[in-house]
Design an enzyme around this catalytic site. Structure first.
Site, PDB file in Angstrom:
ATOM      1  N   LYS A 166     -37.360  16.378  25.249  1.00  0.00           N
ATOM      2  CA  LYS A 166     -37.834  17.602  23.961  1.00  0.00           C
ATOM      3  C   LYS A 166     -38.151  19.103  24.669  1.00  0.00           C
ATOM      4  O   LYS A 166     -37.797  20.201  24.012  1.00  0.00           O
ATOM      5  CB  LYS A 166     -39.099  17.268  23.620  1.00  0.00           C
ATOM      6  N   LYS A 234     -46.157  26.905  22.189  1.00  0.00           N
ATOM      7  CA  LYS A 234     -47.249  25.921  22.153  1.00  0.00           C
ATOM      8  C   LYS A 234     -46.403  25.035  24.034  1.00  0.00           C
ATOM      9  O   LYS A 234     -46.335  25.127  24.438  1.00  0.00           O
ATOM     10  CB  LYS A 234     -47.930  24.884  21.488  1.00  0.00           C
TER      11      LYS A 234
HETATM   12  P1  NAP Z   1     -48.105  21.064  11.028  1.00  0.00           P
HETATM   13  O1  NAP Z   1     -47.400  21.360   9.324  1.00  0.00           O
HETATM   14  O2  NAP Z   1     -49.284  21.886  11.886  1.00  0.00           O
HETATM   15  O3  NAP Z   1     -49.146  19.906  10.815  1.00  0.00           O
HETATM   16  C1  NAP Z   1     -49.867  19.737  12.393  1.00  0.00           C
HETATM   17  C2  NAP Z   1     -50.797  18.037  12.345  1.00  0.00           C
HETATM   18  O4  NAP Z   1     -51.357  17.870  12.868  1.00  0.00           O
HETATM   19  C3  NAP Z   1     -51.619  18.376  10.988  1.00  0.00           C
HETATM   20  O5  NAP Z   1     -51.220  16.752  10.145  1.00  0.00           O
HETATM   21  C4  NAP Z   1     -52.966  18.576  12.303  1.00  0.00           C
HETATM   22  O6  NAP Z   1     -54.242  18.185  10.813  1.00  0.00           O
HETATM   23  C5  NAP Z   1     -52.363  17.058  12.539  1.00  0.00           C
HETATM   24  N1  NAP Z   1     -53.903  17.864  13.654  1.00  0.00           N
HETATM   25  C6  NAP Z   1     -53.636  19.115  14.127  1.00  0.00           C
HETATM   26  N2  NAP Z   1     -54.660  19.405  14.960  1.00  0.00           N
HETATM   27  C7  NAP Z   1     -55.896  17.653  15.042  1.00  0.00           C
HETATM   28  C8  NAP Z   1     -56.685  17.429  16.105  1.00  0.00           C
HETATM   29  N3  NAP Z   1     -57.346  17.508  16.993  1.00  0.00           N
HETATM   30  N4  NAP Z   1     -56.660  16.317  15.093  1.00  0.00           N
HETATM   31  C9  NAP Z   1     -56.633  15.389  14.221  1.00  0.00           C
HETATM   32  N5  NAP Z   1     -55.046  15.327  13.741  1.00  0.00           N
HETATM   33  C10 NAP Z   1     -54.450  16.946  13.845  1.00  0.00           C
HETATM   34  O7  NAP Z   1     -46.932  20.736  12.445  1.00  0.00           O
HETATM   35  P2  NAP Z   1     -45.524  19.974  12.052  1.00  0.00           P
HETATM   36  O8  NAP Z   1     -45.394  21.231  12.357  1.00  0.00           O
HETATM   37  O9  NAP Z   1     -45.770  18.926  11.316  1.00  0.00           O
HETATM   38  O10 NAP Z   1     -45.308  19.442  13.228  1.00  0.00           O
HETATM   39  C11 NAP Z   1     -45.769  18.655  13.973  1.00  0.00           C
HETATM   40  C12 NAP Z   1     -45.386  18.538  15.677  1.00  0.00           C
HETATM   41  O11 NAP Z   1     -44.279  17.905  15.467  1.00  0.00           O
HETATM   42  C13 NAP Z   1     -45.955  19.344  16.337  1.00  0.00           C
HETATM   43  O12 NAP Z   1     -46.347  18.413  17.748  1.00  0.00           O
HETATM   44  C14 NAP Z   1     -44.803  19.562  16.908  1.00  0.00           C
HETATM   45  O13 NAP Z   1     -44.420  20.554  18.285  1.00  0.00           O
HETATM   46  C15 NAP Z   1     -43.575  18.545  16.309  1.00  0.00           C
HETATM   47  N6  NAP Z   1     -42.718  18.747  15.589  1.00  0.00           N
HETATM   48  C16 NAP Z   1     -42.350  20.561  14.975  1.00  0.00           C
HETATM   49  C17 NAP Z   1     -41.124  20.854  13.720  1.00  0.00           C
HETATM   50  C18 NAP Z   1     -41.350  21.225  12.952  1.00  0.00           C
HETATM   51  O14 NAP Z   1     -39.724  22.092  13.000  1.00  0.00           O
HETATM   52  N7  NAP Z   1     -42.249  21.578  12.085  1.00  0.00           N
HETATM   53  C19 NAP Z   1     -40.072  19.907  14.478  1.00  0.00           C
HETATM   54  C20 NAP Z   1     -39.649  19.129  15.961  1.00  0.00           C
HETATM   55  C21 NAP Z   1     -41.336  19.172  16.247  1.00  0.00           C
HETATM   56  P3  NAP Z   1     -54.339  18.871   9.858  1.00  0.00           P
HETATM   57  O15 NAP Z   1     -53.854  18.977   8.673  1.00  0.00           O
HETATM   58  O16 NAP Z   1     -55.901  18.748   9.501  1.00  0.00           O
HETATM   59  O17 NAP Z   1     -54.637  20.406   9.921  1.00  0.00           O
END
Ligand code: NAP
Length: 296
Positions: A166, A234
């Site tokens: 990744k 990140k």
């Molecule tokens: P996001 O919308 O920012 O959601 C992050 C999630 O993590 C939320 O549920 C957040 O909870 C939770 N979280 C953050 N800090 C935490 C902690 N200390 N303890 C427990 N829960 C915590 O991010 P996302 O876009 O869904 O991405 C999630 C993961 O997938 C990341 O690692 C990202 O790099 C990866 N990813 C994202 C994409 C994309 O296009 N968005 C594509 C591929 C991979 P709260 O609701 O309380 O903030």
């Protein structure tokens, strides 16, 4: 299958929804209350979601968040049972992944890292592509869940290799997008018509999926987050850490990190990473838009 799903952010919300739609019995948990998935049980702690689950699936921000939901207070590690599988779709450190897998192994739990590519749109439509680290037998058991959330699954090797892959994937996206954004910025300054440039780019060997995905958003000046800039930063840092550990020099990515650093400092962290373009525009004193004149 009985699945506990932790993290209902941009991606997790749709992934859990697609598991429910495929007929799985899903319990969800999110750090901030108020996020739910129709048809799923909402738990008040990671451990509460994981009770009775066959599979625990995580999709949270970063390495610290994964450590927290597994081993922190109320964490899922306190209720692990022999034969359970943990799958992690967050993008986190490969070496931390291997450590987490070792910690839960003593409870008879298999650990699979399953980060994904494809943004919010692919998460919503169940078209994600997973790159997976873990053993064949565990992957085979998870097949119905991968099929509910994605269109392709690539087995990259043992636990940790999904995360290493990744980082290698996102390194390319960051560099390709930076190249595109810099080309658009200079183009705008020189008076190149973006609406003529885009079809030329896609007809030539410069063609890219990143351009195809991002160009319509740029034309509409829509920088709302599909993949937030703070998360791409990140991933850039994770790749640079891995490079440092392996004594690999990545001068291009180091330069791109600086752009993301400044963009984050200027308050663009929660916008899509495509918003790094606005920083280049500011430095150049131009705006990339259809029909713009040179220097405008
Ligand atoms: P996001 O919308 O920012 O959601 C992050 C999630 O993590 C939320 O549920 C957040 O909870 C939770 N979280 C953050 N800090 C935490 C902690 N200390 N303890 C427990 N829960 C915590 O991010 P996302 O876009 O869904 O991405 C999630 C993961 O997938 C990341 O690692 C990202 O790099 C990866 N990813 C994202 C994409 C994309 O296009 N968005 C594509 C591929 C991979 P709260 O609701 O309380 O903030």
């Amino acid at each position: 299958m009985r699945v506990a799903f932790l993290g209902l952010g941009i991606m997790g919300r749709w992934m859990a929804t697609n598991l429910v739609k495929a007929g799985h019995e899903v319990a969800v948990w999110n750090r901030s209350p108020g996020k739910e998935v129709q048809g799923a049980r909402t738990a008040s702690s990671p451990g509460g979601a994981a009770l009775d689950a066959e599979v625990l699936w995580m999709c949270v921000s970063d390495t610290k968040a994964v450590e927290n939901v597994l081993f922190g207070p109320g964490g899922a590690a306190h209720v692990l049972k022999q034969g359970m599988i943990i799958a992690d779709s967050s993008t986190i450190s490969p070496s931390a992944t291997v450590r987490f897998a070792e910690r839960v192994k003593t409870s008879g739990v298999s650990y699979v890292d399953a980060p994904m590519t494809g943004s919010k749109v692919a998460a919503e439509s169940g078209q994600l592509i997973f790159m997976v680290g873990g053993d064949e037998a565990t992957l085979a058991r998870l097949r119905p869940l991968f099929e509910a959330m994605g269109k392709q699954t690539f087995h990259m090797g043992p636990t940790g290799k999904g995360q290493s892959t990744k980082l290698v994937m996102n390194l390319q996206i960051a560099l390709i997008y930076e190249g595109f954004a810099e080309a658009l910025t200079l183009g705008a300054k020189l008076g190149v018509d973006i609406e003529k440039l885009l079809p030329l780019v896609q007809a030539s060997m410069v063609k890219s999926g990143v351009v195809e995905y991002k160009a319509p958003f740029i034309l509409q000046r829509d920088f709302s987050p599909n993949f937030p800039l703070r998360l791409m930063l990140k991933d850039i840092r994770l790749a640079l850490d891995a490079a440092k550990e392996s004594r690999v020099r990545l001068p291009g990515l180091e330069a791109v990190e600086e752009v993301y650093d400044v963009a984050a400092e200027e308050g663009h962290g929660d916008l899509d990473y495509a918003a790094t373009l606005t920083l280049l525009e500011k430095w150049a004193g131009v705006e990339v838009k259809a029909g713009a004149k040179a220097g405008a």
